[in-house]
Write a protein that holds these residues in place. Sequence first.
Motif, PDB file in Angstrom:
ATOM      1  N   PHE A 130     -36.460  -3.136   5.163  1.00  0.00           N
ATOM      2  CA  PHE A 130     -35.809  -4.107   6.039  1.00  0.00           C
ATOM      3  C   PHE A 130     -34.759  -4.907   5.271  1.00  0.00           C
ATOM      4  O   PHE A 130     -33.643  -5.123   5.755  1.00  0.00           O
ATOM      5  CB  PHE A 130     -36.863  -5.045   6.633  1.00  0.00           C
ATOM      6  CG  PHE A 130     -36.331  -5.981   7.679  1.00  0.00           C
ATOM      7  CD1 PHE A 130     -35.892  -5.506   8.904  1.00  0.00           C
ATOM      8  CD2 PHE A 130     -36.276  -7.345   7.439  1.00  0.00           C
ATOM      9  CE1 PHE A 130     -35.402  -6.367   9.878  1.00  0.00           C
ATOM     10  CE2 PHE A 130     -35.788  -8.219   8.398  1.00  0.00           C
ATOM     11  CZ  PHE A 130     -35.350  -7.727   9.619  1.00  0.00           C
ATOM     12  N   ILE A 131     -35.092  -5.336   4.055  1.00  0.00           N
ATOM     13  CA  ILE A 131     -34.144  -6.076   3.219  1.00  0.00           C
ATOM     14  C   ILE A 131     -32.910  -5.229   2.930  1.00  0.00           C
ATOM     15  O   ILE A 131     -31.770  -5.695   3.063  1.00  0.00           O
ATOM     16  CB  ILE A 131     -34.826  -6.513   1.909  1.00  0.00           C
ATOM     17  CG1 ILE A 131     -35.922  -7.532   2.191  1.00  0.00           C
ATOM     18  CG2 ILE A 131     -33.795  -7.084   0.928  1.00  0.00           C
ATOM     19  CD1 ILE A 131     -36.846  -7.770   1.020  1.00  0.00           C
ATOM     20  N   ASP A 132     -33.119  -3.977   2.531  1.00  0.00           N
ATOM     21  CA  ASP A 132     -31.993  -3.093   2.219  1.00  0.00           C
ATOM     22  C   ASP A 132     -31.125  -2.849   3.451  1.00  0.00           C
ATOM     23  O   ASP A 132     -29.891  -2.786   3.353  1.00  0.00           O
ATOM     24  CB  ASP A 132     -32.506  -1.761   1.656  1.00  0.00           C
ATOM     25  CG  ASP A 132     -33.143  -1.915   0.284  1.00  0.00           C
ATOM     26  OD1 ASP A 132     -32.915  -2.956  -0.356  1.00  0.00           O
ATOM     27  OD2 ASP A 132     -33.873  -1.001  -0.131  1.00  0.00           O
ATOM     28  N   ALA A 149     -33.289 -15.064  -1.113  1.00  0.00           N
ATOM     29  CA  ALA A 149     -32.680 -15.151   0.223  1.00  0.00           C
ATOM     30  C   ALA A 149     -31.601 -14.096   0.391  1.00  0.00           C
ATOM     31  O   ALA A 149     -30.833 -13.819  -0.531  1.00  0.00           O
ATOM     32  CB  ALA A 149     -32.095 -16.536   0.454  1.00  0.00           C
ATOM     33  N   VAL A 150     -31.556 -13.517   1.585  1.00  0.00           N
ATOM     34  CA  VAL A 150     -30.582 -12.480   1.937  1.00  0.00           C
ATOM     35  C   VAL A 150     -29.933 -12.867   3.259  1.00  0.00           C
ATOM     36  O   VAL A 150     -30.640 -13.225   4.216  1.00  0.00           O
ATOM     37  CB  VAL A 150     -31.272 -11.102   2.080  1.00  0.00           C
ATOM     38  CG1 VAL A 150     -30.256 -10.032   2.463  1.00  0.00           C
ATOM     39  CG2 VAL A 150     -32.001 -10.719   0.803  1.00  0.00           C
ATOM     40  N   PRO A 151     -28.599 -12.833   3.381  1.00  0.00           N
ATOM     41  CA  PRO A 151     -27.962 -13.150   4.662  1.00  0.00           C
ATOM     42  C   PRO A 151     -28.439 -12.211   5.768  1.00  0.00           C
ATOM     43  O   PRO A 151     -28.641 -11.010   5.551  1.00  0.00           O
ATOM     44  CB  PRO A 151     -26.466 -12.943   4.383  1.00  0.00           C
ATOM     45  CG  PRO A 151     -26.334 -13.087   2.902  1.00  0.00           C
ATOM     46  CD  PRO A 151     -27.604 -12.537   2.325  1.00  0.00           C
ATOM     47  N   ILE A 152     -28.617 -12.778   6.953  1.00  0.00           N
ATOM     48  CA  ILE A 152     -29.015 -11.992   8.112  1.00  0.00           C
ATOM     49  C   ILE A 152     -28.339 -12.592   9.340  1.00  0.00           C
ATOM     50  O   ILE A 152     -28.269 -13.809   9.498  1.00  0.00           O
ATOM     51  CB  ILE A 152     -30.552 -11.973   8.268  1.00  0.00           C
ATOM     52  CG1 ILE A 152     -30.984 -11.036   9.400  1.00  0.00           C
ATOM     53  CG2 ILE A 152     -31.117 -13.360   8.477  1.00  0.00           C
ATOM     54  CD1 ILE A 152     -32.486 -10.785   9.433  1.00  0.00           C
ATOM     55  N   VAL A 155     -27.099  -3.823   3.699  1.00  0.00           N
ATOM     56  CA  VAL A 155     -26.054  -2.849   4.042  1.00  0.00           C
ATOM     57  C   VAL A 155     -25.217  -3.366   5.197  1.00  0.00           C
ATOM     58  O   VAL A 155     -23.987  -3.276   5.198  1.00  0.00           O
ATOM     59  CB  VAL A 155     -26.688  -1.490   4.386  1.00  0.00           C
ATOM     60  CG1 VAL A 155     -25.645  -0.568   5.022  1.00  0.00           C
ATOM     61  CG2 VAL A 155     -27.268  -0.846   3.147  1.00  0.00           C
ATOM     62  N   ARG A 156     -25.860  -3.969   6.193  1.00  0.00           N
ATOM     63  CA  ARG A 156     -25.120  -4.476   7.362  1.00  0.00           C
ATOM     64  C   ARG A 156     -24.160  -5.591   6.989  1.00  0.00           C
ATOM     65  O   ARG A 156     -23.166  -5.809   7.672  1.00  0.00           O
ATOM     66  CB  ARG A 156     -26.099  -4.977   8.440  1.00  0.00           C
ATOM     67  CG  ARG A 156     -26.866  -3.867   9.124  1.00  0.00           C
ATOM     68  CD  ARG A 156     -27.745  -4.446  10.221  1.00  0.00           C
ATOM     69  NE  ARG A 156     -26.987  -4.959  11.328  1.00  0.00           N
ATOM     70  CZ  ARG A 156     -26.645  -4.248  12.398  1.00  0.00           C
ATOM     71  NH1 ARG A 156     -26.977  -2.975  12.479  1.00  0.00           N
ATOM     72  NH2 ARG A 156     -25.961  -4.793  13.388  1.00  0.00           N
ATOM     73  N   PRO A 194     -31.787  -1.155  15.930  1.00  0.00           N
ATOM     74  CA  PRO A 194     -31.257  -0.152  15.000  1.00  0.00           C
ATOM     75  C   PRO A 194     -32.132   0.039  13.763  1.00  0.00           C
ATOM     76  O   PRO A 194     -32.245   1.156  13.240  1.00  0.00           O
ATOM     77  CB  PRO A 194     -29.869  -0.676  14.627  1.00  0.00           C
ATOM     78  CG  PRO A 194     -29.879  -2.121  14.982  1.00  0.00           C
ATOM     79  CD  PRO A 194     -30.818  -2.255  16.128  1.00  0.00           C
ATOM     80  N   PHE A 195     -32.773  -1.025  13.289  1.00  0.00           N
ATOM     81  CA  PHE A 195     -33.671  -0.871  12.141  1.00  0.00           C
ATOM     82  C   PHE A 195     -34.857   0.008  12.507  1.00  0.00           C
ATOM     83  O   PHE A 195     -35.244   0.903  11.736  1.00  0.00           O
ATOM     84  CB  PHE A 195     -34.164  -2.239  11.663  1.00  0.00           C
ATOM     85  CG  PHE A 195     -35.269  -2.141  10.651  1.00  0.00           C
ATOM     86  CD1 PHE A 195     -34.998  -1.741   9.346  1.00  0.00           C
ATOM     87  CD2 PHE A 195     -36.583  -2.434  11.004  1.00  0.00           C
ATOM     88  CE1 PHE A 195     -36.018  -1.633   8.403  1.00  0.00           C
ATOM     89  CE2 PHE A 195     -37.606  -2.333  10.072  1.00  0.00           C
ATOM     90  CZ  PHE A 195     -37.316  -1.926   8.774  1.00  0.00           C
TER      91      PHE A 195
END
Length: 212
Positions: free
Chosen positions: A202-204, A67-70, A208-209, A25-26
């Motif tokens: 990619f971070i944004d 760090a960003v949750p993924i 959002v997800r 989707p990205f």
Amino acid sequence: MVAGTVRLNVPANVARTVLPGLLPPFLRAHPQVRVEVTVEDSFVDILSSGADAGIRYEERLEQDMIAVPIGPRTQRLVTAAAPSYLAARGRPVHPRDLLDHDCLRLRFSSGALAGWEFERDGETIVLDPRGPLLVRPGSASDLLVEAAVAGTGIVCLFEDWLAPHIPCGALERLLDDWTAPFSGPLLYYSGRRQVPPALRAFIDFMRVRHTV
């Protein structure tokens, strides 16, 4: 339109169970962006390795990183064995019983063995069980699963890896009352340098997800 390359350094489990649901989707949303993925389970300096960002679990993050949750916010490791193995060797009822069983293990690229950790009611037990098969993480981890299905021994892997074999009875879960969830992976990148546009996109996208 954002263009460029995102270079990610990720562990095998993330490449196998997290990225397949995120990258398509990205890439559809950003057709001018290319993603390069390097699979590596050892500790790495993402900057010196040439990566723009890494994905690791919290206890393995480098310092001074954002760090960003993924991916899933909780995961768990599941212990399982084939009915044929359990019929021949018996069913462990306590983690320490595994020391008397054939266990199928992962060895990191650093040479260290992945310890088997269990937790219940505040008690944590970390084991180094022996067994007939060792593999390095990555696609070879499927060999551990197939060996377990064949009755070679007991396996302890991410729940997603074993899930296809449990409903059909090829594998039976063990020690579920000792299986505690842990925090899911994090995307991390340096806060000391300018973020390239493709990585920012990619971070944004990941942020959002995790807010919808």
